[in-house]
Write an enzyme that holds these catalytic residues in place. Structure first.
Site, short mmCIF file in Angstrom:
data_model
loop_
_atom_site.label_atom_id
_atom_site.label_comp_id
_atom_site.label_asym_id
_atom_site.label_seq_id
_atom_site.Cartn_x
_atom_site.Cartn_y
_atom_site.Cartn_z
N PHE A 36 0.81 -1.24 0.00
CA PHE A 36 0.00 0.00 0.00
C PHE A 36 0.84 1.29 0.00
O PHE A 36 2.04 1.23 0.09
CB PHE A 36 -1.12 0.00 1.04
CG PHE A 36 -0.76 -0.10 2.50
CD1 PHE A 36 0.51 0.04 2.97
CD2 PHE A 36 -1.79 -0.34 3.43
CE1 PHE A 36 0.79 -0.05 4.33
CE2 PHE A 36 -1.52 -0.42 4.78
CZ PHE A 36 -0.24 -0.27 5.23
N GLU A 37 0.16 2.39 -0.17
CA GLU A 37 0.80 3.70 -0.39
C GLU A 37 1.65 3.68 -1.66
O GLU A 37 2.69 4.33 -1.75
CB GLU A 37 1.66 4.11 0.81
CG GLU A 37 0.94 4.16 2.14
CD GLU A 37 -0.09 5.26 2.26
OE1 GLU A 37 0.02 6.27 1.55
OE2 GLU A 37 -1.03 5.11 3.05
#
Lengths: 591, 256
Positions: free
Chosen positions: A399-400
């Site tokens: 994620f990110e």
């Protein structure tokens, strides 16, 4: 703070940073330490006892604990005082993120609230929006979430399908679509949502959960971080007042990308806290566990693991706080900044944000993996903390922005800054070839001073980067972005340089302050890291050069590379045993 | 209400003790407020919040001990006093109580709190000694405190029972575990503590004679307890086990 003291993002690749410009954990103030301690005590005493219930989706605990965190001031560090926060420096908020990491799933709820949930309003909200939302977010009375991802658009964030349509009376936008994997969605009161106005203009909105047409789906069943709420946010002609447009219509990408930048940095920060925790519990376990009537901590192969874990964590911690220092200088004077100014200040360090994200998540991956290995069969059992940490760590590489996307961004950002004339990359790269051909290896029989050799290796690593990147740009020009393998190699070299150099500069600073003897642990950790990382740089450079050239040209380049990568090996065995001894004695990460 | 708290900065209870050149090494050690003193600080803040007034925290120690006062002030104490212990040689509980009494003589107070003992030296003497010097009553190891006007009611654990004692202000009480749950210094508290007054005194400021402060006890030797060795489980017939045990007690442990 004077403008000229601000370090340019990405400049570390092209020049030497002076020690004064590098923030290190040794520069913490007493207040910083107290803030760290309060956070740590809160995580251990209040969160850990109920963590198992949180993992079973008892979110009442999460909400209650977030309110408690708000009372302690742990939600208001990045919120200006004028809006009910504390307006603390960026090092303080970094410390909070690091120390709360041991609260695992709860740390994610906390991070999503104070980071990607609240920061869009902090940096990009107008006065009315800040007045309306920030005091509640800082106190924990209201909780925030961030809704960017959709089923069909993850890394390709701008491919969002959620649309916003202005109502006939011009008072509302009607949002329709589905946002996926929204952290905190079970209990968030405020969502920062991205949608395309008229299907085109990518725009950010502040959406309250009670607005008509807003609902959430069922909880997802995840591999790790099971105690964070993850649901779909369903928008069915959700009625959002026009005054809730965040920033400008059509400028949502500025908010999205910069909040992602900060999110990436904070993710790396969390990895410092988690890595330290994994070292701590693994060292304790190694001291307690007996096999063959001997604590396994006495076995050199266990020691070697702990030493490598510690060296990587040291490099990460150094890289993180160095970046924290950049943000502190770049953002601290923007207390009530206009969105554009804040966006520029954050974007300046986009490259470092990607580095800390990738490096942090991969250090943590290694550390928890070896942590499980040290625990042996018990590490595979759920009642052991390391088993949880191992599962929880995995998402960090995803994620990110996946680590792949972030790797591509590193050279791309460098190129963009070069094109804009912000970094003298081309000037430095051209002419280097000639210098390198003439270069003679420095050979000396004298025993080098501590870190002298490491400094030389870092300098050579920068030359390797410049040479390889320069050749790649020359050869592919605008087509370079299609050469993902080359970009990945360049990113790997850039990441390792930042990690090695951050550790080196931190240790150097400590040596100047306290003398060599007191800095011995840091010297050892730095040496261990540099000698491990450097061969990876050589390998990546070789890989890229061999894919670009052939025949005599390739042979010439490889011979230059050989000159730059010539070094005498050191006794890594005794070095790592010395590092491990300190870790095992203290039963934690010590410098 | 004027509330005084005497506290000491000690090693974090999780620190390992190492001895170098016959002395305990404090290299790289984390320091905290002595946990029993932390109960006293918390109780003082609660008393202040209930009755009004001011909490002053006092310590005798090296420069680093200032941090303990700042922590107490971050929890909510109003001001701090630190007495530099550099001129104190061979100080013991006698000396520290004398110094504290000299500091407190110049202050107005209704109640004095402290931990019942410090986790490092563990003597549990300074509180009672101080009360004697100030000629006020003291009650040690309390687990509950109520102040109403000048009436003081405390509870303390006595061999598993609870004893309730009544007394009057001014008084000195020392805290036992269970008195309360100390709060964390909040972030706003931490930022405020920076600006709270902290007075630094040395022995000369207190009109004390260094010779008078010399301790009544001397540390002859400092050593770590012997390392715990692996236990032994006796096997075989009961009678043989008893015989072996007696033999071991006599010849190995040499206790009979």
């Amino acid at each position: 703070m004077a403008e000229n003291t601000i370090t340019k993002g990405g400049s570390y690749l092209l020049e030497e940073h002076s020690l004064e410009d590098v923030f290190t954990p040794e520069d913490f103030t007493e207040e910083h330490k107290m803030i760290g301690k309060t956070t740590e005590d809160f995580a251990f005493d209040q969160v850990q006892p109920v963590l198992e219930e949180i993992e079973n989706h008892n979110f009442d605990h999460t909400v209650k604990l977030l309110k408690q965190a708000g009372e302690l001031g742990l939600l208001g560090a990045d919120v200006p005082e004028a809006y009910g926060g504390l307006g603390l420096d960026k090092i303080s908020s970094t410390l909070i993120t690091e120390k709360i990491a041991v609260a695992r799933s709860f740390a994610l709820s906390h991070g999503a609230h104070v980071g990607i949930g609240s920061l869009p309003i902090v940096f990009f909200g107008n006065k009315e929006q800040k007045e309306k939302y920030l005091p509640g977010l800082a106190s924990g009375e209201k909780l925030a979430a961030y809704a960017l991802t959709e089923p069909g658009s993850g890394s390709d964030a701008l491919g969002a399908k959620t649309v916003a349509k202005l109502s006939d009376d011009g008072k509302y936008y009607l949002l329709s679509g589905e946002k996926q994997w929204i952290t905190n969605s079970a209990f968030a009161d405020v969502f920062v949502v991205y949608a395309k106005v008229d299907g085109e203009k990518f725009t950010a909105f502040i959406v309250e959960k009670d607005f008509p047409g807003v609902s959430t789906g069922p909880e997802e069943k995840k591999m790790g971080i099971k105690g964070s709420s993850t649901r779909t946010l369903i928008l069915d002609e959700a009625k959002v007042p026009v005054e809730n447009v965040l920033g400008e219509v059509g400028k949502g990408h500025k908010i999205a990308f910069n909040i992602l930048n900060i999110g990436r940095y904070k993710l790396g920060v969390g990895c410092v806290g988690s890595s330290k925790r994994a070292i701590e519990i693994s060292a304790k376990y190694a001291n307690e566990r007996n096999q063959f009537k001997t604590p396994i901590a006495k076995f050199p192969l266990i020691q070697e693991k702990l030493a490598t874990m510690a060296a990587k964590t040291y490099a990460l911690e150094s890289a993180i706080y160095r970046t924290g220092g950049f943000f502190e200088k770049g953002l601290s004077h923007l207390d009530d900044a206009e969105g554009a100014e804040a966006a520029n200040a954050i974007a300046e360090y986009a490259l470092e944000c990607s580095i800390t994200k990738v490096f942090g998540s991969e250090v943590l991956s290694h550390v928890v993996d070896e942590g499980v290995q040290i625990h042996g069969g018990y590490g595979f059992m759920q009642e052991y903390e390391i088993e949880n940490m191992y599962r929880d760590a995995r998402i960090n590489r995803i994620f990110e922005g996946t680590n792949e996307i972030n790797r591509l961004l590193i050279p791309a950002t460098l190129m963009r800054k070069t094109m804009k004339g912000e970094l003298p990359f081309m000037e430095k790269a051209s002419g280097l070839q000639e210098e390198l051909l003439m270069m003679m290896p420095t050979l000396s029989d004298e025993e080098p001073a501590p870190l002298e050799k490491e400094a030389e290796l870092i300098d050579h690593a920068k030359k390797i980067f410049l040479m390889t990147a320069g050749l790649a740009v020359e050869k592919y020009q605008m087509e370079l972005e299609k050469q993902q393998e080359i970009l990945r190699d360049l990113a790997d070299i850039a990441i390792e340089i930042f990690a090695m150099e951050s550790a080196y500069l931190r240790t150097k600073k400590a040596m100047e302050k306290d003398g060599q003897e007191k800095a011995q642990a840091k010297i050892d950790l730095t040496t261990a890291y540099v000698y491990e990382a450097f061969p990876r740089i050589e390998k990546a450079a070789k890989h890229t050069l061999s894919s670009m050239e052939e025949g005599d040209t390739l042979r010439t380049q490889l011979s230059i590379l050989k000159k730059l990568t010539r070094f005498d090996p050191i006794n890594e065995v005794s070095l790592k045993r010395a590092i491990a001894k300190r870790v095992l004695e203290a039963e934690r990460f010590v410098v | 209400m004027n509330i005084l708290v005497c506290l000491k900065q000690t090693f974090d209870t999780e620190e390992r003790i190492t001895i170098e050149d016959g002395q305990i090494s404090d290299d790289g050690v984390e320091f905290v407020i002595n946990p029993y003193d932390e109960y006293a600080v918390e109780e003082a803040i609660r008393l202040r919040d209930e009755h009004g007034g001011e909490v002053t925290v006092i310590t005798v120690g090296p420069d680093r001990a200032e941090q303990a006062l700042r922590t107490a002030m971050a929890m909510g104490a109003d001001k701090g006093i630190i007495v530099d212990d550099e001129d104190l040689e061979d100080a013991d509980e006698y000396s520290i109580a004398k110094v504290l009494a000299a500091v407190i003589d110049d202050l107005e107070y209704d109640i004095i709190l402290g931990g019942y003992m410090a986790v490092d030296d563990g003597s549990a003497q300074v509180g009672p000694r101080l009360a004697e010097l100030l000629e006020i009553p003291h009650i040690s190891t309390i687990t509950k405190l109520t102040v109403d006007g000048d009436k003081v009611e405390v509870e303390k654990d006595v061999e598993g029972d609870t004893e309730t004692i009544e007394s009057k202000l001014p008084i000195l009480v020392t805290a036992q575990q269970g008195l309360n749950e100390p709060r964390y210094p909040s972030l706003p508290g931490i930022m405020k503590a920076k600006k709270k007054p902290l007075e630094q005194l040395d022995i000369d400021d207190l009109d004390l004679d260094e010779d008078e402060l010399e301790g009544k006890t001397k540390v002859l030797e400092t050593f770590l307890p012997p390392e715990k060795e692996a236990g032994k489980i006796l096997e075989g017939e009961l009678e043989d086990q008893v015989k072996e045990l007696v033999g071991l007690l006599r010849n190995e442990a040499k206790v009979i």
